[in-house]
Design an enzyme around this catalytic site. Structure first.
Site, mmCIF file in Angstrom:
data_model
loop_
_atom_site.group_PDB
_atom_site.id
_atom_site.type_symbol
_atom_site.label_atom_id
_atom_site.label_comp_id
_atom_site.label_asym_id
_atom_site.label_seq_id
_atom_site.Cartn_x
_atom_site.Cartn_y
_atom_site.Cartn_z
ATOM 1 N N SER A 6 28.871 -29.153 10.036
ATOM 2 C CA SER A 6 27.812 -29.517 9.094
ATOM 3 C C SER A 6 28.122 -30.884 8.505
ATOM 4 O O SER A 6 29.294 -31.294 8.439
ATOM 5 C CB SER A 6 27.745 -28.485 7.960
ATOM 6 O OG SER A 6 26.905 -28.922 6.902
ATOM 7 N N TYR B 8 31.987 -23.818 1.425
ATOM 8 C CA TYR B 8 31.365 -23.995 2.742
ATOM 9 C C TYR B 8 31.797 -25.330 3.348
ATOM 10 O O TYR B 8 32.152 -25.402 4.529
ATOM 11 C CB TYR B 8 29.855 -23.943 2.578
ATOM 12 C CG TYR B 8 29.069 -24.119 3.860
ATOM 13 C CD1 TYR B 8 28.977 -23.084 4.780
ATOM 14 C CD2 TYR B 8 28.403 -25.316 4.129
ATOM 15 C CE1 TYR B 8 28.240 -23.233 5.951
ATOM 16 C CE2 TYR B 8 27.675 -25.473 5.292
ATOM 17 C CZ TYR B 8 27.586 -24.426 6.191
ATOM 18 O OH TYR B 8 26.859 -24.592 7.349
ATOM 19 N N LYS C 168 33.829 -26.217 6.977
ATOM 20 C CA LYS C 168 33.281 -27.085 8.017
ATOM 21 C C LYS C 168 34.175 -28.293 8.280
ATOM 22 O O LYS C 168 34.264 -28.785 9.410
ATOM 23 C CB LYS C 168 31.863 -27.524 7.641
ATOM 24 C CG LYS C 168 30.857 -26.364 7.639
ATOM 25 C CD LYS C 168 30.853 -25.608 8.956
ATOM 26 C CE LYS C 168 29.795 -24.528 9.011
ATOM 27 N NZ LYS C 168 29.767 -23.817 10.304
#
Length: 257
Positions: A148, A161, A165
């Site tokens: 991402s 998150y 990533k």
């Protein structure tokens, strides 16, 4: 060899995690349309069977194998069943991920941390390791990790998150460095905001969505199908000299603001 033929994936076998919907499903269809035999995988067998049957009706070769990637035994079964059915494994797309928490880093707890790390980092590491023997024996293979832009650029509320990533991107680079000698390539794709169920909490927020669209140069969010083309390149001979890269598909998000 013509450039058209270099995109041809006939005879190749691809496993795509989290492919019963969203980006994963679009990637799986793209690979299948290029001739690959695809394994549709997500947690529920009913869901993967439904997608596989739809593909089959369209003349594409696909099977469904359920797998909760947070479960080590199910990951082992996914790779074993793929090889038992097709006899090989050429492409692994680590797409499945979770984001169970939105908020500041200090607001989460150890259980949430362990859960997101287990699914977003440990599972792709494990599945790649499980795919390695088959790819090594063939002296070829392509691993594509769906990361991402949040792994490249920190934002508010997505700290955990983003950490997963960023770890996935570094894992990609290490895979490329260590496994290139076996003819195995590993690359990461870093999508921006895509209109899927996974990111619905973001794009369904009218104020946030409008701000994002005003900020990015292309002036809009992406659709799931817009990620498939980059995967086709990285999975095929057209991208035969590409490894260790982290490629943004973000509408210009990283160069804005």
């Amino acid at each position: 060899m013509s450039i058209t033929k270099r995109f041809d994936l006939k005879g190749k076998v691809a496993v795509i995690t989290g492919s019963s919907k969203g980006i994963g499903k679009s990637i799986a269809r793209g690979l299948a349309e290029q001739g690959a035999k695809v394994v549709i995988s997500s947690r529920k067998q009913e869901a993967v069977d439904q997608v596989a049957e739809t593909f089959q009706k369209d003349g594409l070769e696909a099977i469904g194998i359920s797998c909760h990637i947070g479960d080590t035994s199910q990951c082992k079964e996914l790779i074993a069943k793929t090889q038992a059915h097709f006899g090989r494994l050429d492409i692994l797309v680590n797409n499945a991920a979770i984001n169970p928490y939105y908020g500041p880093l200090e607001g989460s707890d150890g259980a949430v941390f362990d859960k997101i790390m287990n699914v977003n980092v440990k599972a792709p590491w494990l599945l790649s390791n499980l795919a390695l023997p088959a790819m090594k024996a063939q002296n070829s293979g392509s691993i594509i990790n769906i990361a991402s832009v949040e792994g490249l650029h920190p934002g508010f509320g997505l700290g955990l998150y983003s950490m997963t990533k960023a770890a996935l991107i570094m894992m990609t680079k290490n895979q490329a460095k260590e496994w290139g000698r076996y003819g195995i390539r590993s690359n990461a794709i870093c999508p921006g905001l895509i209109k899927t169920k996974f990111s619905e909490s973001l794009w369904s927020n009218e104020k946030l969505a409008k701000g994002y669209e005003q900020m990015v140069p292309l002036g809009r969010m992406a659709e799931p199908d817009e990620m498939a083309g980059l995967v086709m390149l990285l999975a095929s001979e057209a991208g035969s000299y590409m490894t260790g890269g982290a490629y943004a598909a973000d509408g210009g998000y990283l160069i804005s603001g």
